[in-house]
Design an enzyme around this catalytic site. Structure first.
Site, PDB file in Angstrom:
ATOM      1  N   GLU A  69      -9.216   1.350  -2.433  1.00 54.78           N
ATOM      2  CA  GLU A  69      -9.328   1.457  -0.973  1.00 54.78           C
ATOM      3  C   GLU A  69     -10.694   2.020  -0.619  1.00 54.78           C
ATOM      4  O   GLU A  69     -10.876   3.210  -0.479  1.00 54.78           O
ATOM      5  CB  GLU A  69      -8.214   2.338  -0.411  1.00 54.78           C
ATOM      6  CG  GLU A  69      -8.157   2.306   1.103  1.00 54.78           C
ATOM      7  CD  GLU A  69      -6.977   3.062   1.674  1.00 54.78           C
ATOM      8  OE1 GLU A  69      -6.653   2.830   2.853  1.00 54.78           O
ATOM      9  OE2 GLU A  69      -6.377   3.876   0.952  1.00 54.78           O
TER      10      GLU A  69
ATOM     11  N   ASP B   8       2.195   2.126   3.814  1.00 56.34           N
ATOM     12  CA  ASP B   8       1.301   3.287   3.793  1.00 56.34           C
ATOM     13  C   ASP B   8       2.078   4.586   3.609  1.00 56.34           C
ATOM     14  O   ASP B   8       1.688   5.637   4.102  1.00 56.34           O
ATOM     15  CB  ASP B   8       0.433   3.364   5.047  1.00 56.34           C
ATOM     16  CG  ASP B   8      -0.884   4.123   4.794  1.00 56.34           C
ATOM     17  OD1 ASP B   8      -1.113   4.553   3.645  1.00 56.34           O
ATOM     18  OD2 ASP B   8      -1.667   4.297   5.745  1.00 56.34           O
TER      19      ASP B   8
ATOM     20  N   HIS C 242     -13.421   1.767   3.954  1.00 54.38           N
ATOM     21  CA  HIS C 242     -12.357   2.628   4.484  1.00 54.38           C
ATOM     22  C   HIS C 242     -12.814   3.027   5.887  1.00 54.38           C
ATOM     23  O   HIS C 242     -13.143   2.146   6.691  1.00 54.38           O
ATOM     24  CB  HIS C 242     -12.086   3.822   3.564  1.00 54.38           C
ATOM     25  CG  HIS C 242     -10.841   4.577   3.932  1.00 54.38           C
ATOM     26  ND1 HIS C 242     -10.871   5.829   4.492  1.00 54.38           N
ATOM     27  CD2 HIS C 242      -9.531   4.218   3.858  1.00 54.38           C
ATOM     28  CE1 HIS C 242      -9.634   6.235   4.742  1.00 54.38           C
ATOM     29  NE2 HIS C 242      -8.797   5.277   4.368  1.00 54.38           N
TER      30      HIS C 242
ATOM     31  N   ASP D  26       0.363   5.525  -1.114  1.00 51.42           N
ATOM     32  CA  ASP D  26      -0.625   6.529  -1.502  1.00 51.42           C
ATOM     33  C   ASP D  26      -0.043   7.653  -2.350  1.00 51.42           C
ATOM     34  O   ASP D  26      -0.622   8.751  -2.398  1.00 51.42           O
ATOM     35  CB  ASP D  26      -1.274   7.128  -0.256  1.00 51.42           C
ATOM     36  CG  ASP D  26      -2.425   6.296   0.270  1.00 51.42           C
ATOM     37  OD1 ASP D  26      -3.387   6.097  -0.486  1.00 51.42           O
ATOM     38  OD2 ASP D  26      -2.358   5.825   1.417  1.00 51.42           O
TER      39      ASP D  26
ATOM     40  N   HIS E  58      -2.514  -3.184   4.641  1.00 54.52           N
ATOM     41  CA  HIS E  58      -1.735  -2.289   5.510  1.00 54.52           C
ATOM     42  C   HIS E  58      -2.396  -2.246   6.898  1.00 54.52           C
ATOM     43  O   HIS E  58      -3.133  -1.334   7.227  1.00 54.52           O
ATOM     44  CB  HIS E  58      -1.592  -0.890   4.905  1.00 54.52           C
ATOM     45  CG  HIS E  58      -2.875  -0.169   4.608  1.00 54.52           C
ATOM     46  ND1 HIS E  58      -3.884  -0.706   3.853  1.00 54.52           N
ATOM     47  CD2 HIS E  58      -3.301   1.079   4.955  1.00 54.52           C
ATOM     48  CE1 HIS E  58      -4.873   0.165   3.756  1.00 54.52           C
ATOM     49  NE2 HIS E  58      -4.544   1.251   4.427  1.00 54.52           N
TER      50      HIS E  58
ATOM     51  N   HIS F 151       0.836  -1.207   0.000  1.00 54.87           N
ATOM     52  CA  HIS F 151       0.000   0.000   0.000  1.00 54.87           C
ATOM     53  C   HIS F 151       0.869   1.254   0.000  1.00 54.87           C
ATOM     54  O   HIS F 151       1.623   1.497   0.939  1.00 54.87           O
ATOM     55  CB  HIS F 151      -0.899   0.007   1.231  1.00 54.87           C
ATOM     56  CG  HIS F 151      -2.011   1.015   1.174  1.00 54.87           C
ATOM     57  ND1 HIS F 151      -3.249   0.729   0.648  1.00 54.87           N
ATOM     58  CD2 HIS F 151      -2.062   2.309   1.552  1.00 54.87           C
ATOM     59  CE1 HIS F 151      -4.026   1.796   0.736  1.00 54.87           C
ATOM     60  NE2 HIS F 151      -3.318   2.779   1.274  1.00 54.87           N
TER      61      HIS F 151
END
Length: 419
Positions: free
Chosen positions: A154, A351, A181, A50, A243, A48
């Site tokens: 996600e 993350d 989420h 972002d 994650h 994961h």
């Protein structure tokens, strides 16, 4: 005479400390070099990252707005190509996250836009990245010296209660979907919101079955314990936690309880331990809870006066500095997952670029060798490191692909959410 002896003792202590620091630095460097040698033949697969959302939020959703081919530490980004190379990352599951506060229709549109962002990142740097959708793709791309790029959704709100949309996301390249989420959806309970369904409702179960048919990994990060258990019951393929960390070590509801960790050997799934300070440090988690309570108190005392709330919260934060997490905290979670679920069911999901703060020593994608070297210092073998780095995830992906192949003759799901 006494003064001379004291000076000599202090000098010896300083020399000893300096020597110990030198020895530690040399040992760390040797350990990280050993890890990098392992990662040349075993792809490190991170569950994961972002970066696509960070580009959307701060850089106009434009991969050319920053030069990913250069070190971007100074920009505050955790990810760039030089640091991915230094970190030995062989495959990255890029999150195509959009916020849970969007309407489902908005979420669907913006998720497709995030998929487009990942494709544009890859197209902008074809010497470094290549799109992947299978385990074999990862192995091939890694051997070619590139970073395999996959996509994970996600938040199940993005499918807008439509199995047809789910199929289109899969066709566009999404290879996992986190069922929720931060908010409970119209078909699944979140770990950080009031439950509505006691786990999955019937449509949620249909979503899991259709993901199995497609070969899309069922991601249980962010979901409630009841949702975890329902998904484990319904899914014919192994699940993932892209994650998440261990709730027994840090009591955050986002983490995985031992009751679920103990089911991983039977399920065949994987828990990809994350680095988020509030999920890996009990001290940080407690600080976050105290700050949230103070924020709520100030809002109750100052209705309609946001400046007073901001000033009060600033004063509270100055009086209560945020504690720091460290590599040792992440190691503790990895060790716990290994002890309860087993070495075959642990992975890594940092993350990066999805959080404002990270543990000391894990401040960017270049730091994976430091974490893996710390595990080797704790007694992990080279075979163990290969499993947590990538072999476990490759096994899970192949199992998911195998289940999908066995369902190739089944018709697409047509379930509708009755809510």
């Amino acid at each position: 005479m006494i003064r001379s002896l004291l000076v000599a003792a202090v000098s010896l202590a300083v020399v000893s400390t300096a020597q110990a620091q030198t020895d530690t630095a040399q040992s760390n460097a040797a350990g990280e070099a050993r890890v990098r040698a392992i990662l040349r033949t075993t792809p490190l697969i991170d569950g994961h990252n972002d970066l696509p959302w960070a580009l959307r939020e701060d850089h106009g959703n434009d991969p050319y707005a920053v030069d990913l081919a250069t070190d971007l530490t100074a920009t505050g980004l955790h990810t760039d190509i030089p640091r991915l190379r230094t970190g030995g990352v062989g495959a990255q599951l890029w999150s195509v996250y959009v916020p849970a506060v969007l309407t489902p229709t908005e979420a669907a549109r913006e998720t497709f836009e995030q998929i487009d962002t990942v494709r544009r990142i890859v197209a902008a740097h074809p010497d470094a990245f290549e799109l992947a959708t299978t385990a074999d793709d990862i192995v091939r791309i890694h051997r070619a010296g590139k970073i395999a790029s996959l996509m994970g959704m996600e938040g199940g709100y993005s499918i807008d209660d439509s199995l047809g949309l789910l199929r289109q996301f899969h066709a566009a390249g999404a290879r996992y979907m986190t069922l929720t989420h931060s908010k409970t959806t119209t078909w699944a309970d979140s770990a950080t919101d009031a439950p509505k369904w006691g786990g999955l409702n019937p449509f949620g179960e249909a979503v899991v079955r259709e993901m199995n048919r497609l070969g899309m990994m069922v991601d249980l990060s962010h979901v409630s314990e009841d949702t975890m258990l329902d998904a484990l019951r319904v899914s014919d393929a192994p699940v993932i936690f892209s994650h998440s960390s261990a709730r027994a070590v840090t009591g955050h509801p986002r983490n995985v309880p031992d009751s679920v960790l103990r089911l991983m050997p039977q399920d065949g799934g994987i828990v990809m331990v994350t680095f988020v300070p509030g999920f890996v440090s009990e001290t940080v988690r407690a600080w976050n809870a105290d700050r949230a309570a103070e924020d709520a108190r100030l809002k109750a005392l100052n209705p309609g006066a946001p400046d007073a709330v901001t000033a009060g919260l600033t004063a509270w934060t100055e009086a209560h500095p945020i504690p720091r997490a460290a590599i040792a905290d992440v190691v503790a979670h990895i060790q716990h997952v290994r002890e309860v679920a087993g070495i075959d069911h642990v992975g890594l999901g940092g993350d990066f670029d999805g959080v404002d703060a990270l543990p000391d020593g894990l401040t960017g994608v270049e730091t994976y060798p430091a974490l893996l070297a710390a595990l080797m210092q704790a007694g992990w073998t080279e075979a163990d490191i290969r499993k947590i780095a990538g072999e476990n995830m490759l096994r899970v992906m192949r199992a998911v692909e195998s289940v999908a192949a066995s369902k190739a003759g089944e018709r697409p799901g047509m379930a509708v959410n009755a809510k």
